[in-house]
Design an enzyme around this catalytic site. Structure first.
Site, short mmCIF file in Angstrom:
data_model
loop_
_atom_site.label_atom_id
_atom_site.label_comp_id
_atom_site.label_asym_id
_atom_site.label_seq_id
_atom_site.Cartn_x
_atom_site.Cartn_y
_atom_site.Cartn_z
N SER A 22 44.77 45.97 33.32
CA SER A 22 44.75 46.04 34.86
C SER A 22 43.59 46.71 35.27
CB SER A 22 46.03 46.64 35.46
OG SER A 22 45.94 46.84 36.77
N CYS A 131 49.53 55.38 37.51
CA CYS A 131 48.19 55.50 37.90
C CYS A 131 47.81 57.06 38.06
CB CYS A 131 47.71 54.83 39.29
SG CYS A 131 45.92 55.14 39.45
N GLY A 269 40.92 46.63 27.86
CA GLY A 269 40.31 47.01 28.98
C GLY A 269 39.06 47.47 28.99
#
Lengths: 311, 285
Positions: A22, A131, A269
């Site tokens: 993500s 986050c 990522g």
């Protein structure tokens, strides 16, 4: 006998275990120039919030030894534009999509979960409760068992249907197993391990923190041992809970390490920032390694490092 | 739905053909095959640095100095690299025949007017690099091209002999007066614009300089295309680190990626001096 590269995350069936991470694959369009998105197990979107967000001021980035700090702050167009533009485009490509959602309140997670019903091409939901780039560190849901549970329960109650829920957890906790157990009890079908670690770099010329917002999330190979440890611990405690592993995976060997620790799939990522085709190389290398080691499927290798060894 | 992002880019193994020190910089030529034909002035490349297993995980972005489609080595892309960080020092230390992993061409390019205009090209330090290819292209379209280059000191002015052919006049400024006029680019801009009846300014260099040029060009009511410089992690639009606030048609600042919506932007729309803060009224703020 042919090798079975497929895997599952809850009831999401994926042709291979390599996913984007993500916030590391844009909207998918940016990478589609370099490889067909269908080549990966799934595309995990950036974390979508209810409203548009500007994200944080720059500088947002600092390279660190074998890693980087980022403080993007969840910049994005908001859920309406995302559903209107990104989801149809990804579906048109034939990509399997895992939507990542992030909220500021428990109610936000409930609202977002309702918006995720019956979307074309979407195979799972990743719930970002970790986050690090938020104003209030107390708002990192996955840092406390009660808030982690509340966010996941809100998603579970509102998602409807069969879409698997994967809770993305922070490594910045004393006992990640207890958080994983809490979200599993609250209805998560799996966990994504790990989000970035909170870090800081001070610019010694300016003699100030390098990032405008002072702290950022550390990613890249520097955090890989922390991630492998988290996956191993959670798999040992909750062997049936599907794990999506991530944290500094840069090649096939690294991906194999996560699978041995107990991950059923992995996300790539930061490696994509250094190399737009990193995920494809990792996929090819992982398949070669699994075959060479004599595994006939991904399934067989999941958690293999946990086996009893007699000397 | 057609995807427009990165559509001319590919990832290639580019062989270093030559690496020459020029003043404070290195002039580096890479054989890139057909990809050279895709590059336009203003585009940039992103190169992986440090070699296999490098602890530097991010790509480095460099403006393209020149691209040549057909030469002895096939297509060439040339760069001007300032060895000021660990990654660029690694790159500039490579011997010829080394191979690097390059993604190119990336980003927006300078817009070329459809009719001949009087253009002023403004470069700060190695920011002059993409302006010579632009000068040649503008001249081939019948434009008059004047150029001004500025730097702190003489060896940081990059102005190769072959690059000067396309320009009608070249003005140089240095902070220390070691070459050209002592002072800053903005000291000479108004007179250059007035004397040469400039209709458009193209610029590349540090953000402070681009901001100052924007103020001058607005005063004269002329267009200003600026190639911005913001640190990037990926160069391809996925990391969201290189954003700058740019006003949309309704005047609302939006955090745009300088790798995809730039590096060449309309200077009058950029909200300059936005380091360490989000401008008031920014979309999503």
């Amino acid at each position: 006998m042919s090798f079975d590269f497929s895997t599952t995350l809850g009831n999401a069936a994926l042709p291979n275990p390599i996913l984007t991470a993500s916030g590391c694959a844009g909207s998918g369009k940016e990478l589609s120039q370099f490889f067909p998105l269908t080549d990966l197990g799934a595309i995990v979107t950036k974390s979508i919030m209810i409203k548009a967000r500007s994200g944080r001021a720059t500088p947002r980035m600092a390279e660190t030894p074998s890693g980087m700090l980022n403080s993007i702050g969840l910049q994005g167009p908001g859920v309406d534009q995302f559903l209107q533009n990104d989801i149809p485009w990804l579906a048109e490509q034939g990509a399997r999509t895992i939507v990542s959602i992030a909220g500021e309140t428990v109610e936000d997670y409930a609202v977002l979960a309702r918006r995720m019903r019956n979307l074309p091409g979407v195979v799972a939901l990743e719930v970002n409760i970790s986050c690090p780039n938020v104003e209030n560190r107390g708002m990192v849901f996955s840092c406390h068992p009660e808030t982690a549970r509340a966010a996941i329960e809100a998603v579970r109650r509102n998602i409807g249907g069969e879409l698997p829920i994967i809770a993305k957890l922070s490594p910045d906790v004393t006992d990640i197993v207890s958080i994983a157990r809490e979200v599993a009890d609250a209805g998560a079908d799996g966990v994504a391990l790990i989000n970035t670690l909170l870090g800081m770099v001070i610019d010694t010329n300016l003699m100030l923190p390098k990032l405008a917002q002072k702290t950022g999330g550390l990613s890249g190979p520097a955090i890989r041992p922390v991630a492998v440890r988290a996956v191993y611990q959670v798999h040992a405690a909750l062997p049936k809970l599907p794990i999506l592993g991530m944290g500094g995976i840069a090649n096939g060997r690294d991906a194999f390490e996560f699978i041995l620790a107990g991950a059923r799939a992995v996300s790539v990522g930061t490696a994509t920032f250094g190399n737009p085709t990193a995920a494809i190389s990792i996929k090819n290398e992982l398949e070669a390694i699994l075959t060479e080691k004599g595994f006939s499927s991904v399934e067989e290798a999941v958690g293999y490092a946990h086996r009893e060894v007699t000397s | 739905m057609i995807n427009q992002i990165n559509q001319r880019a590919s990832q290639v193994s580019a062989q270093l053909i030559s690496n020459k020190r020029v003043g404070a910089y290195h002039h580096m030529s890479f054989a890139v095959g057909d990809l050279a034909a895709q590059a336009l002035p203003g585009n940039f490349v992103a190169i992986a640095v440090g070699g296999e297993g490098s602890s530097m995980v991010l790509r480095r972005a460099f403006a393209i100095y020149r691209s040549t489609e057909k030469c002895a080595e096939g297509g060439l892309i040339e760069l001007i690299v300032a060895p000021h960080g660990q990654g660029s020092r690694w790159l500039t230390s490579l011997p010829p025949h080394s191979v690097v992993d390059m993604v190119a061409p990336l980003g927006t390019h300078f817009g070329i007017p459809t009719e001949p205009v009087r253009a002023l090209l403004v470069g700060g330090g190695y920011g002059s690099a993409p302006l010579f290819g632009l000068a040649e292209l503008l001249k081939s379209r019948g434009c008059r091209v004047d150029m001004v280059l500025g730097a702190s000191t003489a060896n940081k002015i990059y102005a190769p002999l072959e690059g000067k052919r396309a320009v009608s006049s070249l003005t140089i400024t240095t902070d220390d007066g070691s070459t050209g006029i002592q002072g800053q680019i903005t000291d000479v801009l108004p007179s250059l614009i007035e004397e040469n009846e400039i209709e458009i300014v193209y610029s590349c260099g540090p953000m402070g300089m681009l901001e100052a040029i924007t103020r001058v060009s607005e005063r004269y009511g002329i267009l200003h295309q600026a190639a911005v410089e913001e640190s990037m992690a990926c160069g391809i639009g996925v990391c969201m680190t290189c954003v700058i606030p740019v006003r949309d048609d309704a005047g609302v600042p939006r955090m745009l990626r300088s790798c995809i919506d730039g590096p060449v932007m309309d200077g009058s729309k950029v909200v300059w001096d936005s380091k360490r803060k989000i401008p008031e009224g920014t979309f999503g703020a």
